[in-house]
Motif scaffolding. Structure first.
Motif, PDB file in Angstrom:
ATOM      1  N   SER A 186      35.114   9.978  48.404  1.00 46.98           N
ATOM      2  CA  SER A 186      34.153  10.875  49.030  1.00 46.98           C
ATOM      3  C   SER A 186      34.497  12.279  48.541  1.00 46.98           C
ATOM      4  N   THR A 187      33.566  12.895  47.821  1.00 44.59           N
ATOM      5  CA  THR A 187      33.889  14.146  47.151  1.00 44.59           C
ATOM      6  C   THR A 187      33.081  15.325  47.691  1.00 44.59           C
ATOM      7  N   GLU A 188      33.769  16.443  47.829  1.00 46.19           N
ATOM      8  CA  GLU A 188      33.138  17.720  48.158  1.00 46.19           C
ATOM      9  C   GLU A 188      33.338  18.607  46.919  1.00 46.19           C
ATOM     10  N   ILE A 189      32.245  18.887  46.208  1.00 47.53           N
ATOM     11  CA  ILE A 189      32.348  19.475  44.878  1.00 47.53           C
ATOM     12  C   ILE A 189      31.818  20.902  44.858  1.00 47.53           C
ATOM     13  N   VAL A 190      32.630  21.775  44.245  1.00 44.45           N
ATOM     14  CA  VAL A 190      32.211  23.158  44.007  1.00 44.45           C
ATOM     15  C   VAL A 190      32.207  23.384  42.499  1.00 44.45           C
ATOM     16  N   THR A 191      31.127  23.978  41.997  1.00 46.19           N
ATOM     17  CA  THR A 191      31.018  24.248  40.556  1.00 46.19           C
ATOM     18  C   THR A 191      31.017  25.750  40.319  1.00 46.19           C
ATOM     19  N   ILE A 192      31.927  26.209  39.477  1.00 46.45           N
ATOM     20  CA  ILE A 192      31.965  27.624  39.089  1.00 46.45           C
ATOM     21  C   ILE A 192      32.092  27.715  37.582  1.00 46.45           C
ATOM     22  N   PHE A 193      31.813  28.904  37.040  1.00 44.28           N
ATOM     23  CA  PHE A 193      31.612  29.004  35.599  1.00 44.28           C
ATOM     24  C   PHE A 193      32.528  30.000  34.897  1.00 44.28           C
ATOM     25  N   SER A 194      33.538  30.525  35.603  1.00 45.83           N
ATOM     26  CA  SER A 194      34.442  31.471  34.946  1.00 45.83           C
ATOM     27  C   SER A 194      35.809  31.421  35.608  1.00 45.83           C
ATOM     28  N   ALA A 195      36.834  31.918  34.901  1.00 47.79           N
ATOM     29  CA  ALA A 195      38.200  31.932  35.425  1.00 47.79           C
ATOM     30  C   ALA A 195      38.323  32.879  36.612  1.00 47.79           C
ATOM     31  N   LYS A 242      42.079  31.519  46.354  1.00 49.68           N
ATOM     32  CA  LYS A 242      42.707  32.321  47.416  1.00 49.68           C
ATOM     33  C   LYS A 242      42.054  32.052  48.768  1.00 49.68           C
ATOM     34  N   ALA A 243      40.770  31.700  48.739  1.00 52.23           N
ATOM     35  CA  ALA A 243      40.056  31.438  49.990  1.00 52.23           C
ATOM     36  C   ALA A 243      40.249  29.996  50.451  1.00 52.23           C
ATOM     37  N   GLN A 244      40.065  29.059  49.588  1.00 55.66           N
ATOM     38  CA  GLN A 244      40.235  27.638  49.928  1.00 55.66           C
ATOM     39  C   GLN A 244      40.683  26.891  48.676  1.00 55.66           C
ATOM     40  N   PHE A 245      41.830  26.274  48.752  1.00 55.44           N
ATOM     41  CA  PHE A 245      42.401  25.650  47.561  1.00 55.44           C
ATOM     42  C   PHE A 245      41.979  24.178  47.493  1.00 55.44           C
ATOM     43  N   PRO A 246      41.212  23.761  46.461  1.00 55.18           N
ATOM     44  CA  PRO A 246      40.767  22.361  46.337  1.00 55.18           C
ATOM     45  C   PRO A 246      41.938  21.415  46.063  1.00 55.18           C
ATOM     46  N   ASP A 247      41.635  20.113  46.171  1.00 55.47           N
ATOM     47  CA  ASP A 247      42.644  19.099  45.842  1.00 55.47           C
ATOM     48  C   ASP A 247      42.799  18.951  44.326  1.00 55.47           C
ATOM     49  N   ILE A 248      41.659  19.032  43.623  1.00 61.13           N
ATOM     50  CA  ILE A 248      41.676  18.797  42.180  1.00 61.13           C
ATOM     51  C   ILE A 248      40.811  19.839  41.482  1.00 61.13           C
ATOM     52  N   PHE A 249      41.343  20.357  40.381  1.00 62.08           N
ATOM     53  CA  PHE A 249      40.573  21.237  39.508  1.00 62.08           C
ATOM     54  C   PHE A 249      40.269  20.484  38.212  1.00 62.08           C
ATOM     55  N   PHE A 250      38.991  20.435  37.830  1.00 64.81           N
ATOM     56  CA  PHE A 250      38.600  19.988  36.480  1.00 64.81           C
ATOM     57  C   PHE A 250      38.287  21.254  35.694  1.00 64.81           C
ATOM     58  N   ILE A 251      39.103  21.561  34.688  1.00 61.30           N
ATOM     59  CA  ILE A 251      39.010  22.851  34.007  1.00 61.30           C
ATOM     60  C   ILE A 251      38.717  22.633  32.523  1.00 61.30           C
ATOM     61  N   ASP A 252      37.630  23.254  32.050  1.00 62.33           N
ATOM     62  CA  ASP A 252      37.263  23.177  30.642  1.00 62.33           C
ATOM     63  C   ASP A 252      38.259  23.985  29.809  1.00 62.33           C
ATOM     64  N   TYR A 253      38.617  23.449  28.653  1.00 61.20           N
ATOM     65  CA  TYR A 253      39.574  24.156  27.788  1.00 61.20           C
ATOM     66  C   TYR A 253      39.016  25.485  27.298  1.00 61.20           C
ATOM     67  N   LEU A 254      37.729  25.512  26.942  1.00 63.68           N
ATOM     68  CA  LEU A 254      37.105  26.742  26.459  1.00 63.68           C
ATOM     69  C   LEU A 254      36.150  27.268  27.519  1.00 63.68           C
ATOM     70  N   LEU A 255      36.516  28.359  28.186  1.00 62.24           N
ATOM     71  CA  LEU A 255      35.679  28.988  29.207  1.00 62.24           C
ATOM     72  C   LEU A 255      35.091  30.269  28.634  1.00 62.24           C
ATOM     73  N   GLY A 256      34.169  30.102  27.704  1.00 62.15           N
ATOM     74  CA  GLY A 256      33.647  31.288  27.037  1.00 62.15           C
ATOM     75  C   GLY A 256      34.739  31.924  26.206  1.00 62.15           C
ATOM     76  N   GLN A 257      35.125  33.159  26.565  1.00 67.44           N
ATOM     77  CA  GLN A 257      36.200  33.852  25.863  1.00 67.44           C
ATOM     78  C   GLN A 257      37.543  33.643  26.553  1.00 67.44           C
ATOM     79  N   GLU A 258      37.539  32.879  27.629  1.00 66.78           N
ATOM     80  CA  GLU A 258      38.770  32.649  28.389  1.00 66.78           C
ATOM     81  C   GLU A 258      39.349  31.287  28.036  1.00 66.78           C
TER      82      GLU A 258
END
Length: 549
Positions: free
Chosen positions: A31-40, A48-64
């Motif tokens: 059962s997943t509660e998913i938040v999608t964001i687009f930058s580092a 800092k506000a709410q720490f998820p259980d799992i982060f799926f992080i893209d290797y290339l985040l634009g210039q980041e």
């Protein structure tokens, strides 16, 4: 019972993020509660506000950089799990991510519901183990024995002082008595022992060892890849090394497969690039002839002899271009499994004589073409006549192309329910190591002294067609000595020529009376309509013609 997980997807590409989100929402076990964001920067604010259980992080985040973000997030909290998303599967990137603290990785190319389920199960196991380990020291051995984490204690010489069940399984042994007191080097290949000794020395000097990859060999020869982390402990005067290991065999084998796949992809890319460059030349050559001679036909002082010559050049170039286009279409059809095979009974001897006559026109003065038939020729063959002619024509064209003098022989013999056809030439021949490659797509025989025309598709198409007809194709060749191509076609003897002729005569006598029916032909090309009209004329059917939608 479903396990509830808070998941954060960090990917600058909305399409990739949405695809991952959709896959995650379809998992049955979670059962997943998913938040999608687009930058580092958004990710750091969220953590800092709410720490998820799992982060799926893209290797290339634009210039980041996704790996740098993992490092920053770990500094805020070490409770979450981090999965690197990469579109490349680059080994160096994956190693860097794991060293930075990533728990796992998934290549976008291999992204699926199944791979996500495996990853989440793996991460959940790790998280559950960490929670239990914090509860009480008395449950430590039980917890370690129930997970995939191997625990061992070594002395400074590398001898086992203690070991848990998972580590025993990694060694392929049933009990501790087979291990305790023995050296870890007993399970390591001789060429890797120097590296293991250096790792032990590093741990003794620095106090720890991080992410050391170790290869164990079990008693039955099975190879196990481990990721080893170790810490130095001093108990009185005795130095002990506490080592924790994780089985990464699946990952290492997967990485090897990725390497092989990458090499094949690069080779394929080179072949395709060469093919496209060659194809451009092969198309332009007949096109230039067609356009050039078509323009010359408009000259006012053109006599009939030159006019006939120009028309013949245009005709030959058109046929060359049509053959090339048909080859490209056939390759496309073969790749998607849409090529049609229509088997009929036809006169084999007549067909071979037809091919012999047609190809004899292309011979040079120093080359002879011989048709070799058995003493008792086969009258009827049941297969796709046009595809059979295409296969044999491809082989004969190659023989003609690569044979400047000598002879070309073709024919067949009967063998165990098959007819084995052959095309033998005295041409340039092929190196032994290349004979297995020539049936691949876009592969051409290269010669430093001469450039040979062709798209490199004929043999590939021939192999596929022979297989579709139920046979096999092979080649015997010696460089400088010529080549012999063989292919087989299943042979049936149930029908004879007289029966076939009778059936053909009967089919020609069939008369159609469709005068009570009406057909609508929706066709904007007049010539196509007229052709259909002529085909249907003898049926007496009523025809309506719609010239547009």
């Amino acid at each position: 019972m479903k396990h509830h997980l808070k998941i954060c997807i960090i990917d600058h590409n909305p399409a990739d993020a949405n695809l991952l989100k959709r896959y995650l929402s379809k998992l049955d076990f979670w059962s997943t509660e998913i938040v999608t964001i687009f930058s580092a920067s958004e990710a750091l604010l969220l953590s800092k506000a709410q720490f998820p259980d799992i982060f799926f992080i893209d290797y290339l985040l634009g210039q980041e950089n996704g790996i740098e973000l993992i490092t920053q997030l770990i500094e805020i909290s070490t409770d979450a799990s981090f999965v690197l998303l990469t579109g490349f599967g680059n080994e160096d990137v994956i190693k860097e991510a794991l060293r930075a603290g990533a728990n796992d990785y998934i290549t976008k190319r291999e992204l699926s519901i199944e791979s996500l389920d495996r990853t989440l199960r793996h991460l959940f196991q790790r998280k559950d183990s960490r929670t239990k380990l914090k509860q009480t020291e008395s449950k430590l051995r039980q917890i370690l024995n129930s997970t995939d984490t191997g625990l061992a204690i070594l002395d400074e010489l590398g001898n086992f002082l203690d070991i848990n069940t998972p580590f025993l399984k990694l060694l392929g042994l049933p009990n501790r008595e087979k291990v305790v007191g023995y050296s870890i080097f007993n399970w390591i290949k001789s060429e890797d022992r120097q590296g293991m000794q250096e790792a032990i020395n590093e741990c003794l000097e620095k106090g720890n060892l991080t992410d050391y990859e170790l290869i164990f060999i079990q008693k039955d020869g099975t190879i196990v890849y481990l990721l080893l982390n170790a810490m130095l402990e001093i108990d009185g005067n005795q130095k002990k090394i506490s080592a924790i290991s994780r089985d990464i065999t699946v990952r290492k084998l997967y990485e090897k497969e990725l390497k092989i796949a990458k090499q094949k992809a690069e080779e394929s890319d080179k072949l395709k690039s060469s093919f496209l460059a060659n194809m451009s030349h092969e198309i332009r050559t007949p096109m230039n002839a067609i356009i050039g001679f078509s323009g010359l036909l408009g000259e006012d002082d053109l006599d009939s002899t030159r006019k006939d010559q120009y028309i013949e050049h245009i005709k030959q170039s058109s046929e060359t271009l049509l053959t090339l286009i048909n080859d490209i279409i056939d390759v496309s059809k073969i790749e998607v499994g849409k090529i049609n095979i229509t088997k009929t009974y036809f006169n084999l001897t007549e067909t071979l004589h037809e091919l012999n006559k047609l190809n004899s026109k292309n011979l040079n003065r120093q080359t002879k073409l011989n048709l070799e038939l058995p003493e008792t020729p086969i009258e009827l063959l049941h297969t796709d006549r046009e595809r059979f002619k295409q296969i044999l024509s491809n082989l004969l064209n190659n023989a003609l192309k690569f044979t400047t003098k000598g002879q070309i022989q073709f024919g067949y013999t009967q063998k165990n329910g098959y007819l084995e056809f052959h095309v033998k030439d005295t041409g340039i021949g092929i190196e032994k190591k290349k004979t297995k490659l020539i049936f691949g797509q876009f592969t051409k025989i290269e010669n430093a002294q001469k450039l040979y025309r062709g798209a490199g598709l004929g043999l590939s198409i021939s192999k596929k067609l022979v297989n579709l007809l139920g046979g096999e194709i092979r080649v015997d060749s010696e460089l400088g000595e010529g080549s012999i191509f063989y292919f087989t076609i299943p042979y049936q003897t149930t029908l004879q020529m007289n029966n076939l002729k009778n059936k053909e005569k009967e089919s020609k006598r069939i008369l159609y009376d469709w005068s009570e029916y009406t057909v609508l032909i929706a066709e904007d090309e007049t010539v196509n309509y007229l052709y259909l009209k002529e085909l249907l004329a003898r049926t007496k059917i009523n025809i309506l013609w719609a010239q547009d939608g």
